[in-house]
Design a protein around this motif. Sequence first.
Motif, PDB file in Angstrom:
ATOM      1  N   UNK A  80       1.092  -1.033  -0.175  1.00 25.96           N
ATOM      2  CA  UNK A  80       0.169   0.368  -0.104  1.00 25.96           C
ATOM      3  C   UNK A  80       0.917   1.284   0.047  1.00 25.96           C
ATOM      4  N   UNK A  81       1.781   0.858  -0.268  1.00 24.09           N
ATOM      5  CA  UNK A  81       2.866   2.158   0.065  1.00 24.09           C
ATOM      6  C   UNK A  81       3.740   2.470  -1.370  1.00 24.09           C
ATOM      7  N   UNK A  82       4.032   3.635  -1.538  1.00 26.25           N
ATOM      8  CA  UNK A  82       4.850   3.706  -2.718  1.00 26.25           C
ATOM      9  C   UNK A  82       5.816   3.157  -3.591  1.00 26.25           C
ATOM     10  N   UNK A  83       6.165   2.799  -4.141  1.00 19.78           N
ATOM     11  CA  UNK A  83       7.849   2.860  -4.722  1.00 19.78           C
ATOM     12  C   UNK A  83       8.346   3.731  -4.059  1.00 19.78           C
ATOM     13  N   UNK A  84       8.817   4.752  -3.781  1.00 19.15           N
ATOM     14  CA  UNK A  84       9.477   6.023  -3.264  1.00 19.15           C
ATOM     15  C   UNK A  84       9.575   5.973  -2.047  1.00 19.15           C
ATOM     16  N   UNK A  85       8.292   5.175  -0.908  1.00 17.87           N
ATOM     17  CA  UNK A  85       7.859   5.168   0.342  1.00 17.87           C
ATOM     18  C   UNK A  85       8.362   3.506   0.446  1.00 17.87           C
ATOM     19  N   UNK A  86       8.511   3.151   0.151  1.00 17.56           N
ATOM     20  CA  UNK A  86       8.732   1.786   0.047  1.00 17.56           C
ATOM     21  C   UNK A  86      11.025   2.082   0.432  1.00 17.56           C
ATOM     22  N   UNK A  87      10.967   3.273  -0.236  1.00 14.73           N
ATOM     23  CA  UNK A  87      12.400   3.255  -0.674  1.00 14.73           C
ATOM     24  C   UNK A  87      13.359   3.518   0.708  1.00 14.73           C
ATOM     25  N   UNK A  88      11.943   4.237   1.402  1.00 14.25           N
ATOM     26  CA  UNK A  88      12.430   5.165   1.826  1.00 14.25           C
ATOM     27  C   UNK A  88      12.707   4.390   3.345  1.00 14.25           C
ATOM     28  N   UNK A  89      11.977   3.396   3.932  1.00 15.70           N
ATOM     29  CA  UNK A  89      11.380   2.031   4.762  1.00 15.70           C
ATOM     30  C   UNK A  89      12.966   1.499   4.772  1.00 15.70           C
ATOM     31  N   UNK A  90      13.087   1.337   3.792  1.00 13.76           N
ATOM     32  CA  UNK A  90      14.502   0.919   4.188  1.00 13.76           C
ATOM     33  C   UNK A  90      15.849   1.634   4.713  1.00 13.76           C
ATOM     34  N   UNK A  91      15.387   2.329   4.554  1.00 10.42           N
ATOM     35  CA  UNK A  91      17.203   3.475   5.008  1.00 10.42           C
ATOM     36  C   UNK A  91      16.732   3.312   6.144  1.00 10.42           C
ATOM     37  N   UNK A  92      15.502   2.435   7.253  1.00 11.21           N
ATOM     38  CA  UNK A  92      14.895   3.355   8.605  1.00 11.21           C
ATOM     39  C   UNK A  92      16.289   2.998  10.061  1.00 11.21           C
ATOM     40  N   UNK A  93      17.108   2.446   9.248  1.00 15.96           N
ATOM     41  CA  UNK A  93      18.074   1.903  10.357  1.00 15.96           C
ATOM     42  C   UNK A  93      19.178   2.551  10.309  1.00 15.96           C
ATOM     43  N   UNK A  94      19.109   3.540   9.107  1.00 17.98           N
ATOM     44  CA  UNK A  94      20.684   4.669   9.280  1.00 17.98           C
ATOM     45  C   UNK A  94      20.535   5.478   9.645  1.00 17.98           C
ATOM     46  N   UNK A  95      21.675   6.086  10.260  1.00 23.11           N
ATOM     47  CA  UNK A  95      22.812   6.740  11.464  1.00 23.11           C
ATOM     48  C   UNK A  95      22.448   8.416  10.304  1.00 23.11           C
ATOM     49  N   UNK A  96      23.247   7.631   9.056  1.00 23.50           N
ATOM     50  CA  UNK A  96      23.887   8.782   8.335  1.00 23.50           C
ATOM     51  C   UNK A  96      22.275   9.418   7.218  1.00 23.50           C
ATOM     52  N   UNK A  97      21.038  10.057   7.419  1.00 26.09           N
ATOM     53  CA  UNK A  97      20.342  10.217   7.241  1.00 26.09           C
ATOM     54  C   UNK A  97      20.304  11.528   6.299  1.00 26.09           C
ATOM     55  N   UNK A  98      21.560  12.385   6.006  1.00 26.28           N
ATOM     56  CA  UNK A  98      21.735  13.387   5.320  1.00 26.28           C
ATOM     57  C   UNK A  98      21.760  12.161   3.406  1.00 26.28           C
ATOM     58  N   UNK A  99      22.379  11.677   3.677  1.00 26.88           N
ATOM     59  CA  UNK A  99      22.915  11.051   1.952  1.00 26.88           C
ATOM     60  C   UNK A  99      21.580  10.527   1.248  1.00 26.88           C
ATOM     61  N   UNK A 100      20.689  10.445   2.014  1.00 24.12           N
ATOM     62  CA  UNK A 100      19.346   9.307   2.172  1.00 24.12           C
ATOM     63  C   UNK A 100      19.117   9.794   0.635  1.00 24.12           C
ATOM     64  N   UNK A 101      18.738  11.008   0.218  1.00 19.80           N
ATOM     65  CA  UNK A 101      18.205  10.896  -0.947  1.00 19.80           C
ATOM     66  C   UNK A 101      18.621  11.013  -2.093  1.00 19.80           C
ATOM     67  N   UNK A 102      20.035  11.522  -2.262  1.00 20.27           N
ATOM     68  CA  UNK A 102      21.607  11.157  -2.902  1.00 20.27           C
ATOM     69  C   UNK A 102      21.232   9.327  -3.145  1.00 20.27           C
TER      70      UNK A 102
END
Length: 242
Positions: free
Chosen positions: A96-118
Amino acid sequence: MLHINNIEVVYSKIILALKGVSLHVPEGKIVTLLGSNGAGKSTTLKAISGLLSGEEGQITDGTIQFEGKTINEVTTDIIVRNGIFLCMEGRRIFKDLTVEENLMAGAYTRKDRRNIKEDMEKIYVYFPKLKALQGRKAGFLSGGEQQMLAIGRGIMAKPKLLLLDEPSLGIAPLLVKEIFQIIKQINKEEGTSILVVEQNTNVALSIADYGYIMENGRVVMQGKADYLLSNEEVREHYLGIG
Ligand code: ATP
């Protein structure tokens, strides 16, 4: 990097699924775990990821070591935080989430949130099809696109070791080749170590450095990928499966 030493796994206290399995994933390499249905491949991945307890499975002997630490008793959440990410068979994306939201969900444990968009942009370079579908709900994607999304989500977690459970499952042969080429590219460019479980022996060995073949809860053969690809016994019994 990952050392599995002689592990034994029992389900529901009586079913002996792994009967002393040992395997090694060196840093920066692609290793493939092959074998037919029920050989114990998924159980091995679940043991590494701390996912057995939910299935009443237990490691009753042996050790799993990641970067020198024994992780037999460690929970999945901590294992992910330590840098191991499992892309499950059947994909397990959020439909039920979009492709982009699914990708964001993958990053949930990351500490370096700065580079997520990149990094998200990088995923779209690996998988241009996902870029075109970024606003679409994942449930509407084809099987192949969902598989790409599952792998993309895994990369968003920036793991040191990526575990892939049958990426070729239910996907058209041409797309399988494409996905495996991208897996190889990710390994090269990101330096991610990869352990990939497959029934499609040929395509898995064509990108792997090393392979293990399992039968009935045991490793029955192992070797460099090019050796296994040219081995008569392997060709006879395993090529063409999947
Ligand atoms: P497949 O490709 O079909 O998933 P596999 O090589 O990954 O095969 P596993 O799923 O690891 O094999 O199964 C190994 C053995 O453990 C099989 O005999 C299977 O029936 C058994 N098994 C797997 N999961 C469970 C469970 N949750 N409870 C009981 N037995 C299980």
